[in-house]
Write a protein that holds these residues in place. Sequence first.
Motif, mmCIF file in Angstrom:
data_model
loop_
_atom_site.group_PDB
_atom_site.id
_atom_site.type_symbol
_atom_site.label_atom_id
_atom_site.label_comp_id
_atom_site.label_asym_id
_atom_site.label_seq_id
_atom_site.Cartn_x
_atom_site.Cartn_y
_atom_site.Cartn_z
ATOM 1 N N THR A 10 0.837 -1.203 0.000
ATOM 2 C CA THR A 10 0.000 0.000 0.000
ATOM 3 C C THR A 10 0.872 1.253 0.000
ATOM 4 N N ARG A 11 1.896 1.270 0.820
ATOM 5 C CA ARG A 11 2.797 2.427 0.873
ATOM 6 C C ARG A 11 3.529 2.598 -0.456
ATOM 7 N N GLN A 27 4.653 6.331 -0.909
ATOM 8 C CA GLN A 27 5.233 6.594 0.402
ATOM 9 C C GLN A 27 6.425 5.685 0.679
ATOM 10 N N ARG A 28 6.774 4.831 -0.262
ATOM 11 C CA ARG A 28 7.876 3.879 -0.092
ATOM 12 C C ARG A 28 8.709 3.855 -1.361
ATOM 13 N N GLN A 29 10.021 3.954 -1.198
ATOM 14 C CA GLN A 29 10.918 3.847 -2.345
ATOM 15 C C GLN A 29 10.808 2.443 -2.946
ATOM 16 N N ILE A 30 11.072 2.335 -4.223
ATOM 17 C CA ILE A 30 11.036 1.055 -4.914
ATOM 18 C C ILE A 30 12.453 0.736 -5.371
ATOM 19 N N THR A 31 12.965 -0.403 -4.923
ATOM 20 C CA THR A 31 14.307 -0.812 -5.331
ATOM 21 C C THR A 31 14.239 -1.564 -6.654
ATOM 22 N N VAL A 32 15.389 -1.794 -7.237
ATOM 23 C CA VAL A 32 15.445 -2.579 -8.471
ATOM 24 C C VAL A 32 14.950 -3.996 -8.195
ATOM 25 N N ASP A 33 15.301 -4.544 -7.022
ATOM 26 C CA ASP A 33 14.809 -5.877 -6.663
ATOM 27 C C ASP A 33 13.288 -5.883 -6.524
#
Length: 94
Positions: A50-51, A56-62
């Motif tokens: 949800t974040r 509200q949350r960074q997204i990494t490559v993984d």
Amino acid sequence: MATTRRPIGPTTRHVAASVRQLRSEFGMSTTTLAGRLEALGHPISQSGVTRLETGQRQITVDDLTALAAVLGVVPSALLPRTPAPEDPAVNEGD
């Protein structure tokens, strides 16, 4: 030492919107998406999903590759399209 939190950028916002749209199109809840991510070996909690979707949350490559796998798309399908760079050979005669 305290870490400085980076603001969420336009690419992360685009990926978040893409994930939310695809998940909705598939009729998948955030709980189901979280469960499939966990089964894949890349756990993100339901609240984390949800974040992520609300920016509200960074997204990494993984994260990107795991989300793409669970949603059945290639990772680039979640990224914004960028215009192809102009071919310098085309403009050589100008």
